[in-house]
Design a protein around this motif. Structure first.
Motif, PDB file in Angstrom:
ATOM      1  N   ALA A   1      29.002  17.512 -18.933  1.00 55.62           N
ATOM      2  CA  ALA A   1      28.578  18.916 -18.891  1.00 55.62           C
ATOM      3  C   ALA A   1      27.204  18.981 -18.251  1.00 55.62           C
ATOM      4  CB  ALA A   1      28.540  19.531 -20.285  1.00 55.62           C
ATOM      5  N   ILE A   2      26.933  20.100 -17.585  1.00 53.82           N
ATOM      6  CA  ILE A   2      25.655  20.320 -16.915  1.00 53.82           C
ATOM      7  C   ILE A   2      25.125  21.675 -17.333  1.00 53.82           C
ATOM      8  CG2 ILE A   2      24.480  20.553 -14.692  1.00 53.82           C
ATOM      9  CD1 ILE A   2      26.880  18.946 -13.497  1.00 53.82           C
ATOM     10  N   ILE A   3      23.848  21.710 -17.709  1.00 52.08           N
ATOM     11  CA  ILE A   3      23.151  22.966 -17.971  1.00 52.08           C
ATOM     12  C   ILE A   3      22.098  23.117 -16.885  1.00 52.08           C
ATOM     13  CG2 ILE A   3      21.798  24.301 -19.621  1.00 52.08           C
ATOM     14  CD1 ILE A   3      22.887  22.508 -21.838  1.00 52.08           C
ATOM     15  N   CYS A   4      21.983  24.309 -16.317  1.00 51.24           N
ATOM     16  CA  CYS A   4      21.057  24.526 -15.215  1.00 51.24           C
ATOM     17  C   CYS A   4      20.244  25.793 -15.454  1.00 51.24           C
ATOM     18  CB  CYS A   4      21.812  24.625 -13.895  1.00 51.24           C
ATOM     19  SG  CYS A   4      20.742  24.703 -12.445  1.00 51.24           S
ATOM     20  N   GLN A   5      18.930  25.685 -15.286  1.00 47.99           N
ATOM     21  CA  GLN A   5      18.044  26.824 -15.491  1.00 47.99           C
ATOM     22  C   GLN A   5      18.283  27.900 -14.428  1.00 47.99           C
ATOM     23  OE1 GLN A   5      15.922  28.796 -16.771  1.00 47.99           O
ATOM     24  NE2 GLN A   5      15.298  27.793 -18.650  1.00 47.99           N
ATOM     25  N   LYS A   6      17.720  29.090 -14.717  1.00 50.49           N
ATOM     26  CA  LYS A   6      17.706  30.177 -13.747  1.00 50.49           C
ATOM     27  C   LYS A   6      16.302  30.311 -13.183  1.00 50.49           C
ATOM     28  CE  LYS A   6      15.788  33.368 -15.008  1.00 50.49           C
ATOM     29  NZ  LYS A   6      14.267  33.505 -15.077  1.00 50.49           N
ATOM     30  N   PRO A   7      16.105  30.941 -12.030  1.00 54.85           N
ATOM     31  CA  PRO A   7      17.126  31.521 -11.149  1.00 54.85           C
ATOM     32  C   PRO A   7      18.089  30.446 -10.628  1.00 54.85           C
ATOM     33  CG  PRO A   7      14.948  32.351 -10.555  1.00 54.85           C
ATOM     34  CD  PRO A   7      14.738  31.229 -11.532  1.00 54.85           C
ATOM     35  N   PHE A   8      19.371  30.652 -10.885  1.00 62.54           N
ATOM     36  CA  PHE A   8      20.391  29.645 -10.670  1.00 62.54           C
ATOM     37  C   PHE A   8      20.587  29.393  -9.174  1.00 62.54           C
ATOM     38  CE2 PHE A   8      25.181  28.850 -10.552  1.00 62.54           C
ATOM     39  CZ  PHE A   8      25.055  27.507 -10.809  1.00 62.54           C
ATOM     40  N   CYS A   9      20.230  28.192  -8.719  1.00 64.31           N
ATOM     41  CA  CYS A   9      20.391  27.764  -7.328  1.00 64.31           C
ATOM     42  C   CYS A   9      19.640  28.636  -6.323  1.00 64.31           C
ATOM     43  CB  CYS A   9      21.871  27.701  -6.937  1.00 64.31           C
ATOM     44  SG  CYS A   9      22.773  26.394  -7.782  1.00 64.31           S
ATOM     45  N   GLY A  10      18.917  29.627  -6.791  1.00 63.18           N
ATOM     46  CA  GLY A  10      18.065  30.413  -5.904  1.00 63.18           C
ATOM     47  C   GLY A  10      18.749  31.542  -5.171  1.00 63.18           C
ATOM     48  N   ASP A  11      19.980  31.327  -4.693  1.00 58.16           N
ATOM     49  CA  ASP A  11      20.679  32.376  -3.956  1.00 58.16           C
ATOM     50  C   ASP A  11      22.172  32.301  -4.261  1.00 58.16           C
ATOM     51  OD1 ASP A  11      22.177  30.920  -1.574  1.00 58.16           O
ATOM     52  OD2 ASP A  11      20.174  30.045  -1.652  1.00 58.16           O
ATOM     53  N   LEU A  12      22.852  33.401  -3.984  1.00 54.74           N
ATOM     54  CA  LEU A  12      24.257  33.539  -4.372  1.00 54.74           C
ATOM     55  C   LEU A  12      25.162  32.577  -3.618  1.00 54.74           C
ATOM     56  CD1 LEU A  12      26.280  35.083  -6.092  1.00 54.74           C
ATOM     57  CD2 LEU A  12      26.331  36.865  -4.337  1.00 54.74           C
ATOM     58  N   GLU A  13      24.905  32.357  -2.328  1.00 53.56           N
ATOM     59  CA  GLU A  13      25.775  31.472  -1.548  1.00 53.56           C
ATOM     60  C   GLU A  13      25.718  30.048  -2.081  1.00 53.56           C
ATOM     61  OE1 GLU A  13      26.973  28.519   1.230  1.00 53.56           O
ATOM     62  OE2 GLU A  13      24.864  28.878   0.782  1.00 53.56           O
ATOM     63  N   THR A  14      24.499  29.548  -2.353  1.00 47.78           N
ATOM     64  CA  THR A  14      24.368  28.183  -2.881  1.00 47.78           C
ATOM     65  C   THR A  14      24.963  28.089  -4.279  1.00 47.78           C
ATOM     66  OG1 THR A  14      22.309  27.989  -1.618  1.00 47.78           O
ATOM     67  CG2 THR A  14      22.732  26.308  -3.285  1.00 47.78           C
ATOM     68  N   ALA A  15      24.746  29.120  -5.092  1.00 45.72           N
ATOM     69  CA  ALA A  15      25.312  29.136  -6.439  1.00 45.72           C
ATOM     70  C   ALA A  15      26.832  29.074  -6.392  1.00 45.72           C
ATOM     71  CB  ALA A  15      24.850  30.373  -7.189  1.00 45.72           C
ATOM     72  N   GLY A  16      27.433  29.787  -5.443  1.00 45.07           N
ATOM     73  CA  GLY A  16      28.886  29.750  -5.305  1.00 45.07           C
ATOM     74  C   GLY A  16      29.387  28.366  -4.945  1.00 45.07           C
ATOM     75  N   ARG A  17      28.660  27.666  -4.096  1.00 45.16           N
ATOM     76  CA  ARG A  17      29.052  26.293  -3.739  1.00 45.16           C
ATOM     77  C   ARG A  17      28.928  25.367  -4.941  1.00 45.16           C
ATOM     78  NH1 ARG A  17      26.278  23.417  -0.267  1.00 45.16           N
ATOM     79  NH2 ARG A  17      24.399  24.697  -0.096  1.00 45.16           N
ATOM     80  N   ALA A  18      27.889  25.578  -5.750  1.00 49.69           N
ATOM     81  CA  ALA A  18      27.719  24.750  -6.950  1.00 49.69           C
ATOM     82  C   ALA A  18      28.862  24.984  -7.932  1.00 49.69           C
ATOM     83  CB  ALA A  18      26.384  25.061  -7.606  1.00 49.69           C
ATOM     84  N   VAL A  19      29.263  26.237  -8.099  1.00 48.58           N
ATOM     85  CA  VAL A  19      30.379  26.562  -8.984  1.00 48.58           C
ATOM     86  C   VAL A  19      31.656  25.888  -8.492  1.00 48.58           C
ATOM     87  CG1 VAL A  19      31.909  28.423  -9.732  1.00 48.58           C
ATOM     88  CG2 VAL A  19      29.426  28.711  -9.878  1.00 48.58           C
ATOM     89  N   ALA A  20      31.914  25.963  -7.201  1.00 52.59           N
ATOM     90  CA  ALA A  20      33.121  25.351  -6.648  1.00 52.59           C
ATOM     91  C   ALA A  20      33.113  23.839  -6.847  1.00 52.59           C
ATOM     92  CB  ALA A  20      33.233  25.694  -5.159  1.00 52.59           C
ATOM     93  N   LEU A  21      31.960  23.219  -6.655  1.00 50.96           N
ATOM     94  CA  LEU A  21      31.838  21.776  -6.843  1.00 50.96           C
ATOM     95  C   LEU A  21      32.152  21.384  -8.278  1.00 50.96           C
ATOM     96  CD1 LEU A  21      30.888  19.253  -5.172  1.00 50.96           C
ATOM     97  CD2 LEU A  21      28.629  19.622  -6.187  1.00 50.96           C
ATOM     98  N   ALA A  22      31.587  22.129  -9.241  1.00 52.06           N
ATOM     99  CA  ALA A  22      31.821  21.820 -10.649  1.00 52.06           C
ATOM    100  C   ALA A  22      33.270  22.080 -11.045  1.00 52.06           C
ATOM    101  CB  ALA A  22      30.873  22.641 -11.522  1.00 52.06           C
ATOM    102  N   GLU A  23      33.858  23.146 -10.522  1.00 51.86           N
ATOM    103  CA  GLU A  23      35.258  23.445 -10.856  1.00 51.86           C
ATOM    104  C   GLU A  23      36.191  22.373 -10.303  1.00 51.86           C
ATOM    105  OE1 GLU A  23      35.866  27.427  -9.439  1.00 51.86           O
ATOM    106  OE2 GLU A  23      35.224  28.327 -11.350  1.00 51.86           O
ATOM    107  N   THR A  24      35.914  21.908  -9.106  1.00 51.78           N
ATOM    108  CA  THR A  24      36.743  20.845  -8.525  1.00 51.78           C
ATOM    109  C   THR A  24      36.683  19.578  -9.368  1.00 51.78           C
ATOM    110  OG1 THR A  24      36.450  21.722  -6.295  1.00 51.78           O
ATOM    111  CG2 THR A  24      37.097  19.403  -6.483  1.00 51.78           C
ATOM    112  N   ALA A  25      35.497  19.293  -9.905  1.00 58.36           N
ATOM    113  CA  ALA A  25      35.322  18.101 -10.736  1.00 58.36           C
ATOM    114  C   ALA A  25      35.688  18.337 -12.197  1.00 58.36           C
ATOM    115  CB  ALA A  25      33.865  17.631 -10.649  1.00 58.36           C
ATOM    116  N   ALA A  26      36.040  19.576 -12.559  1.00 59.33           N
ATOM    117  CA  ALA A  26      36.372  19.936 -13.938  1.00 59.33           C
ATOM    118  C   ALA A  26      35.222  19.612 -14.897  1.00 59.33           C
ATOM    119  CB  ALA A  26      37.661  19.268 -14.389  1.00 59.33           C
TER     120      ALA A  26
END
Length: 353
Positions: free
Chosen positions: A101-126
């Motif tokens: 599990a990963i916990i990440c502070q806010k502002p999360f990834c700084g911008d929406l595009e990068t945050a979306g890529r981080a979400v996709a990466l974590a979802e792919t890895a479950a």
């Protein structure tokens, strides 16, 4: 996960320990690491920071290279408290190291595009990815939500929060604690107001429209430091954030609640005081009565950091549903973007469902 044990009375029972490692040792990280060392079934074993002396000051294992720390220790939980521009790379490193599990502070990834890529990466890895948005875990907002859910306030038609930390005046504003505030091109909403974007959603659900009016009052600060935003709801309810970092409110510790909140329904009203206590007034009544005493803990925000981290531990160990998972948290970031668009265009923005 590493096996562990805990003695209960005369019985010995096996319980899992979560091995935790942190990335980042700046100002706010002290609240994270203090909390981890108070939470049962967790072992904070190391912290990484580019400034090794800051990592050593935490009092656990210290590294100046997070990749090496994660590779050598392979922790169960990685708590990322480093600057937003590092978040994506740190999330990728934690996933590569096998974090559960990963916990990440806010502002999360700084911008929406990068945050979306981080979400996709974590979802792919479950791998569960949780944003450390802790204001909804402040004890007064948990109690307010209980009162709303109980129906004792009737239909809630107005929530108002007045942000008044009083720390934004003068040429030296923020230098003693978080000097990077001064250089953020988007400040009041991106750094601070996002807490109430999330809290309003926690209390009232999803808005159908937003409106914002933002301004900069202190010329020593790059971004906006005062303004309003309004959430509109289909039932006619409104949530108003009235923020001004130059003004203060009546409290011995103005950072405890950061201001005052009013929750108004057809059956009554709740008021959050500057000491963290709650008062309630029934509709038609002239007097307020106590609803909840101020928190005993002197930790940040009523110990909301520990409350969030305990919630994550309970989710991992006992399968409880996790709040603040990163995928739904992207909604906060989209709303933030809509608010800045509203301020720039000077009009209300309708939101997609």
């Amino acid at each position: 996960m590493t096996g562990g044990s805990q003695r209960t009375g005369n019985r010995q029972r096996d319980v899992p320990d979560l091995v935790v490692a942190g990335i980042g040792a700046g100002y706010f990280s002290r609240f994270h690491y203090d909390a981890w060392q108070r939470i049962e079934h967790c072992r904070l074993i190391a912290v990484a920071d580019v400034d090794l002396s800051r990592a050593r000051a935490v009092g656990v294992g210290a590294y100046d290279d997070p990749a090496r720390m994660l590779r050598e220790l392979q922790p169960d939980v990685v708590d990322i408290v480093s600057p937003p521009e590092t978040h994506f790379d740190m999330i990728a490193l934690a996933i590569e190291a096998g974090a559960k599990a990963i916990i990440c502070q806010k502002p999360f990834c700084g911008d929406l595009e990068t945050a979306g890529r981080a979400v996709a990466l974590a979802e792919t890895a479950a791998v569960p990815l949780i944003v450390h948005e802790n204001f909804r875990f402040q004890p007064w907002y948990r109690r307010i939500r209980e009162e709303i859910a109980s129906g004792r306030l009737g239909e809630v038609l107005q929530v108002t929060f007045r942000l008044r930390p009083g720390d934004g005046q003068g040429q030296d504003a923020y230098l003693d604690r978080q000097p990077y505030f001064r250089h953020m091109p988007r400040f009041l909403l991106h750094e601070t107001g996002v807490h109430w974007i999330d809290t309003f959603r926690f209390l009232l659900g999803e808005p159908s429209s937003v409106y914002a009016d933002l301004r900069r009052l202190n010329p020593a600060v790059r971004g906006e430091d005062a303004g309003y935003f309004v959430f509109g709801y289909d039932n006619g309810a409104r949530a108003l954030f009235d923020g001004n970092r130059l003004l203060d409110h009546a409290a011995a510790d103005r950072r405890l609640t950061m201001g005052e909140c009013y929750v108004e329904g057809t059956g009554g009203e709740i008021r959050l005081l500057g000491d963290g206590g709650l008062a309630v007034r029934e509709h038609g009544a002239a007097a307020w009565r106590p609803l909840a005493e101020p928190p005993e803990s002197k930790a940040f925000g009523g110990d909301c950091v520990a409350a969030l981290q305990r919630h994550v531990v309970a989710g991992l160990l006992h399968g409880e549903t996790l709040e603040n998972q990163a995928a739904p948290y992207l909604r906060n970031m989209r709303i933030e973007s809509a608010l800045y668009e509203s301020a720039e265009r000077g009009r209300r923005i309708e939101l997609n469902s």
